[in-house]
Design a protein around this motif. Structure first.
Motif: not given
Length: 527
Positions: A439-440, A443, A465, A471
């Motif tokens: 996820t990061s 992003r 998130h 995302q």
């Protein structure tokens, strides 16, 4: 005013690997998506080398999950399951998984008394493509279910025996190391010779004699290959190296079907320069690739090395060998001489022929977390899923019109590369980035690209998130290429521009252009 029927309307295609909507947990604790049984089996099948340990599942657990899924679908969806198994052994090139799957398919259907769909005999025959595989299937069946072999299994094996058994295969595969020799298989399945192969009756009798009366067995007169082989075997050991060094030695070895594996035993001595140079002309392309280090250590001359290089990098040879791309990376890592680097680079490129040249801007994310490094691709390889992910991610980035190539784990990093640069050179820039935070990574690196491709095992950690694929804006396609086949996926799949593929070859990528052309992507054997 028209709200839907406009010139800009675009169909939303669907793909085969489909989520159910039920939320599970990944092994890392993240929220995952359950896949339907067919999707779960497909992703597991195309990544399951049987009995291989992975970071999150033992080999036994994966094999049990695989067998259970096959048994269930063999009864409820036999046509689909039979199609999967035949494709898996053919284009999918997954040998052991397809043999195990066929045995479990038949056992489940016999236990259930099922008679619809493709016959058990057809399914067994469809997965047997190499002459040693009838014995492999019998060994699995008897070790798992006992010595009582059902008629459909015997008949399917007999069909394959008639198709696969010939003189050269007898010499290559009918060895004392096998639990089920050719003669044992013939005794068990009672295969009648093919009427269109008049020589096969004599060959079958010879296979039985080799098994039961090895000291007196005589090769059939109708086979020059077996006669030449017997002649070589009868030579005194002191005279054998002279055959290798003689002007016609290479032709004589080939005419007798003497493989490189058998040559050292026949010589009863080392495989030196002369021995390798004599047997190289009759070796297959992948046997050449696996022995590059041996050629260097023996001092094979430059002329012969050039012939080897030409063969291993020939597009037709690469296609015919049907090897996974990572085999060429393994050879590159283990062959010390620079003379093999360019041929292996070309061979790797040919093996990635299905990777599409994607237009527009593409974000390619390659999973380099710890779980990807733990699992070796096979017992005979030091390569890992991280290596496979890097190969395919790099190939995608190089072929795309405009790509950002990112490796990710606990952290993430964009990797620089030049158009036309060597895949093998770029692979050296990848690292080991610890945990999994997909996820990061998205992003941090999604900047309005036209599509996102993630090469991963999907086992991301919990993140505030949530789902990695959320995302990205809903109208932007996200393609996940799963290399592990774990049960839970990191996001939805099958509709709404979210799609999952799987496997250890490049074939899945051909689905991307289909989906972007608004065409549904079906199972590979249904396309």
């Amino acid at each position: 005013m028209a709200r839907f029927n406009t010139r800009t309307v675009k169909a939303r295609p669907v793909s085969a690997v489909t989520s159910t909507g039920r939320i599970l947990r990944t092994y890392e604790g993240g929220r995952g998506q359950e896949r339907d049984a067919r999707s779960e089996l497909f992703l597991l099948a195309v990544s399951n080398l049987v009995s291989q340990q992975t970071f999150y599942e033992s080999g036994g657990e994966r094999d049990d999950r695989f067998a259970g899924l096959v048994r269930g679908l063999a009864v409820t969806d036999p046509s689909w399951t039979a199609g999967l198994l035949g494709w898996l052994r053919g284009e999918g090139n997954m040998r052991t998984a397809s043999l195990v799957g066929a045995a479990e398919y038949v056992h489940a259907r016999l236990a259930a008394g099922a008679t619809d769909g493709p016959s058990n005999r057809q399914v067994v025959a469809s997965v047997l493509r190499r002459p040693d595989e009838p014995g492999e299937l019998l060994a699995y069946w008897t070790a798992t279910y006992g010595r009582a072999v059902p008629k459909p299994v015997k008949r399917g094996i007999a069909d394959a025996v008639r198709r696969l058994y010939h003189a050269k295969s007898l010499l290559k595969y009918d060895t004392a190391s096998k639990g089920y020799r050719f003669g044992d298989v013939l005794n068990l399945v009672h295969a009648a010779p093919d009427p269109d192969k008049p020589w096969q009756g004599e060959l079958f009798r010879y296979a039985l004699d080799r098994r039961h009366n090895p000291d007196t067995a005589l090769p059939p007169a109708s086979s020059p290959l077996l006669a030449a082989h017997r002649e070589l075997m009868a030579l005194p050991v002191a005279e054998r190296r002279g055959v290798v060094t003689s002007p016609g030695g290479a032709e004589r070895l080939a005419a007798a079907g003497l493989t490189w594996e058998a040559l050292a035993g026949w010589l009863q001595g080392p495989m030196d320069k002369a021995a390798w140079e004599a047997v190289i002309p009759s070796m297959g392309a992948m046997a050449l690739v696996r022995n590059l280090r041996n050629f260097d250590e023996a001092g094979v001359c430059d002329e012969v090395a050039a012939q080897v290089a030409a063969r291993i990098s020939d597009p037709a040879e690469v296609a015919r060998s049907r090897q996974f791309p990572f085999r060429y990376l393994a050879a590159y890592q283990h062959a010390p001489s620079l003379r093999w680097s360019y041929p292996l680079e070309r061979a790797l490129g040919h093996s990635l022929a299905n990777v599409p040249a994607l237009p527009g801007r593409t974000l390619v994310l390659v999973d380099r977390s710890g779980s990807m490094f733990y699992s070796r691709l096979s017992d005979r390889s030091e390569l890992t899923r991280a290596d496979a992910a890097a190969i395919f991610g790099t190939a995608l980035a190089l072929r795309a019109a405009d790509a950002d190539l990112v490796e990710f784990g606990t952290t993430s990093k964009r990797l620089s590369f030049e158009r036309g640069e060597s895949v093998l050179k770029i692979l050296g820039r990848f690292g080991d980035l610890g945990g999994t935070d997909t996820t990061s990574a998205i992003r941090a690196h999604y900047r309005g690209q036209d599509r996102v491709l993630i090469v991963t095992d999907e086992q991301y950690t919990h993140h505030r998130h949530g789902d990695p694929t959320r995302q990205v804006p809903a109208h932007v396609p996200v393609y996940t290429w799963n290399l592990a086949g774990y049960r839970a996926g990191h996001g939805p799949s099958g509709t709404a521009d979210r799609h999952t593929f799987g496997g250890l070859s490049d074939a899945a990528f051909r689905m991307v252009p289909l989906l972007e052309a608004a065409r549904d992507a079906r199972w590979p054997w249904e396309a």
